[in-house]
Design a protein around this motif. Structure first.
Motif, short mmCIF file in Angstrom:
data_model
loop_
_atom_site.label_atom_id
_atom_site.label_comp_id
_atom_site.label_asym_id
_atom_site.label_seq_id
_atom_site.Cartn_x
_atom_site.Cartn_y
_atom_site.Cartn_z
N GLY A 55 33.43 37.26 33.65
CA GLY A 55 32.24 36.51 33.28
C GLY A 55 31.69 36.92 31.93
N THR A 56 30.88 36.05 31.35
CA THR A 56 30.23 36.32 30.07
C THR A 56 28.74 36.08 30.21
OG1 THR A 56 32.18 35.66 28.79
CG2 THR A 56 30.07 35.69 27.64
N LYS A 57 27.97 37.08 29.82
CA LYS A 57 26.51 36.96 29.86
C LYS A 57 26.03 36.54 28.47
CE LYS A 57 26.80 41.05 31.71
NZ LYS A 57 26.48 42.41 32.25
N ARG A 58 25.51 35.35 28.37
CA ARG A 58 25.13 34.77 27.09
C ARG A 58 23.86 35.40 26.53
NH1 ARG A 58 29.84 32.70 25.54
NH2 ARG A 58 30.72 31.30 27.12
N ASP A 59 23.88 35.68 25.22
CA ASP A 59 22.71 36.23 24.53
C ASP A 59 22.12 37.42 25.30
OD1 ASP A 59 23.02 34.36 22.61
OD2 ASP A 59 21.22 33.21 23.07
N TRP A 60 22.97 38.29 25.78
CA TRP A 60 22.56 39.38 26.66
C TRP A 60 22.06 40.60 25.91
CZ3 TRP A 60 21.84 38.64 31.65
CH2 TRP A 60 21.70 39.75 32.49
N LEU A 61 22.62 40.83 24.72
CA LEU A 61 22.32 42.04 23.96
C LEU A 61 21.59 41.71 22.68
CD1 LEU A 61 25.83 43.74 24.31
CD2 LEU A 61 23.81 44.16 25.73
N TRP A 62 20.43 42.36 22.49
CA TRP A 62 19.72 42.18 21.23
C TRP A 62 20.30 43.12 20.19
CZ3 TRP A 62 17.16 45.41 17.95
CH2 TRP A 62 16.47 44.79 16.90
N THR A 63 20.50 42.63 18.98
CA THR A 63 20.91 43.44 17.84
C THR A 63 20.05 43.04 16.64
OG1 THR A 63 22.56 41.97 16.81
CG2 THR A 63 23.27 43.27 18.73
N PRO A 64 20.00 43.85 15.60
CA PRO A 64 19.23 43.47 14.41
C PRO A 64 19.71 42.16 13.79
CG PRO A 64 19.73 45.81 14.37
CD PRO A 64 20.51 45.23 15.50
N ASP A 65 20.93 41.77 14.10
CA ASP A 65 21.48 40.52 13.55
C ASP A 65 21.37 39.36 14.52
OD1 ASP A 65 22.32 41.81 11.17
OD2 ASP A 65 24.08 42.59 12.22
N GLY A 66 20.68 39.56 15.62
CA GLY A 66 20.53 38.48 16.60
C GLY A 66 21.13 38.86 17.94
N TYR A 67 20.97 37.98 18.91
CA TYR A 67 21.49 38.23 20.25
C TYR A 67 23.01 38.04 20.30
CZ TYR A 67 16.85 38.62 22.27
OH TYR A 67 15.58 39.05 22.58
N ARG A 68 23.65 38.85 21.15
CA ARG A 68 25.11 38.81 21.30
C ARG A 68 25.47 38.68 22.78
NH1 ARG A 68 24.62 38.11 16.66
NH2 ARG A 68 25.55 39.26 14.90
N ASP A 69 26.63 38.08 23.03
CA ASP A 69 27.14 37.96 24.39
C ASP A 69 27.70 39.30 24.88
OD1 ASP A 69 26.53 35.29 24.11
OD2 ASP A 69 28.63 34.63 23.95
N GLU A 70 27.74 39.45 26.19
CA GLU A 70 28.35 40.63 26.80
C GLU A 70 29.35 40.17 27.87
OE1 GLU A 70 26.48 44.78 27.83
OE2 GLU A 70 26.19 43.46 29.55
N VAL A 71 30.51 40.82 27.88
CA VAL A 71 31.59 40.46 28.80
C VAL A 71 31.62 41.44 29.97
CG1 VAL A 71 34.08 40.11 29.04
CG2 VAL A 71 32.93 39.49 26.90
N LEU A 72 31.74 40.91 31.18
CA LEU A 72 31.90 41.73 32.37
C LEU A 72 33.38 41.76 32.74
CD1 LEU A 72 30.88 43.23 34.91
CD2 LEU A 72 30.50 41.00 35.98
N LEU A 73 33.91 42.98 32.86
CA LEU A 73 35.31 43.16 33.25
C LEU A 73 35.38 43.95 34.55
CD1 LEU A 73 35.17 43.89 29.84
CD2 LEU A 73 37.57 43.31 30.20
N GLN A 74 36.43 43.69 35.32
CA GLN A 74 36.55 44.26 36.66
C GLN A 74 38.00 44.65 36.91
OE1 GLN A 74 36.31 41.21 39.67
NE2 GLN A 74 35.25 42.56 41.10
N LYS A 75 38.19 45.80 37.59
CA LYS A 75 39.53 46.20 37.99
C LYS A 75 39.53 46.57 39.46
CE LYS A 75 43.41 49.25 37.06
NZ LYS A 75 44.09 50.12 36.09
N ILE A 76 40.41 45.90 40.22
CA ILE A 76 40.62 46.26 41.62
C ILE A 76 41.63 47.40 41.64
CG2 ILE A 76 41.33 45.46 43.89
CD1 ILE A 76 38.80 44.11 42.81
N LEU A 77 41.27 48.50 42.26
CA LEU A 77 42.12 49.69 42.27
C LEU A 77 43.14 49.58 43.39
CD1 LEU A 77 39.26 52.30 41.79
CD2 LEU A 77 40.76 51.35 40.03
N LYS A 78 44.42 49.58 42.99
CA LYS A 78 45.51 49.42 43.98
C LYS A 78 46.43 50.62 43.92
CE LYS A 78 45.42 44.38 43.48
NZ LYS A 78 46.20 43.18 43.13
#
Length: 209
Positions: A186-209
């Motif tokens: 998934g991608t969280k839109r405009d999730w992170l504030w930076t001095p240059d504007g808001y940025r997206d954040e990516v959620l990554l997941q690993k199932i441990l096998k």
């Protein structure tokens, strides 16, 4: 737990001698963008954090566990504030006397790995990593450390999955986690504030096998 050996790195518990190192790293504004820090830490705060870790069982009590990432130093390398020398485990005194070059190993601390928001019911936790010095990046250390932690989480902690949040513009970290089998979920839109504007954040997941 004392240490977890990987191919290039080893992970060890936090120790009182790490206070100054963590104080420096945690108070570097260049790290705050990825750590979510918004204000400086005092030495007393760092000392209290380490004390809680040393009490044991911190993952269950607080949902957080910090491990220090170390790499072996070549024989004869100059020591620094980040370097630790220790006797090689499992060697009898006689063996140490007969093999003086094998009586000690020197390690340099290069970063941290954190498990956080541990959920024992569902067997999952968030994962964060810091390789502080730029000269230690892109050398395989981060991949080796995360891979070893994944094995520990699966085999030692009986965890089912790990997840991490990475800025969408952080190609190095995204590449690292993709390489290690983390999938973007998934991608969280405009999730992170930076001095240059808001940025997206990516959620990554690993199932441990």
């Amino acid at each position: 737990m004392t240490s977890l050996e990987g191919s290039l790195t080893r992970l060890r518990a936090v120790e009182p001698a790490d206070v100054e190192l963590l104080y420096t790293w945690e108070n570097d504004p260049a790290v705050w963008a990825v750590s979510g820090t918004t204000e400086p830490f005092s030495r007393e705060q760092i000392e209290r954090f380490i004390s809680r870790q040393l009490e044991g069982g911190d993952l269950l009590r607080t949902g957080q566990l910090r491990l220090m990432i170390e790499v072996p130093e070549p024989a004869g390398a100059a020591g620094t504030a980040e370097t630790r020398t220790e006797a090689e485990p499992g060697m009898a005194d006689e063996a140490k006397a007969a093999n003086p070059n094998r009586t000690a190993r020197t390690f340099r601390t290069i970063g941290t790995l954190d498990l956080f928001e541990y959920d024992p019911l569902h067997g999952r936790a968030g994962l964060g990593i810091l390789i502080y010095d730029r000269d230690d990046r892109c050398r395989g250390y981060a991949a080796d450390a995360v891979e070893r932690l994944c094995r520990y989480a699966r085999e030692g902690l009986r965890m089912h999955q790990l997840w991490c949040n990475v800025g969408a513009d952080n190609e190095a970290s995204l590449g690292l986690f993709r390489k290690l089998g983390f999938r973007e979920v998934g991608t969280k839109r405009d999730w992170l504030w930076t001095p240059d504007g808001y940025r997206d954040e990516v959620l990554l997941q690993k199932i441990l096998k």
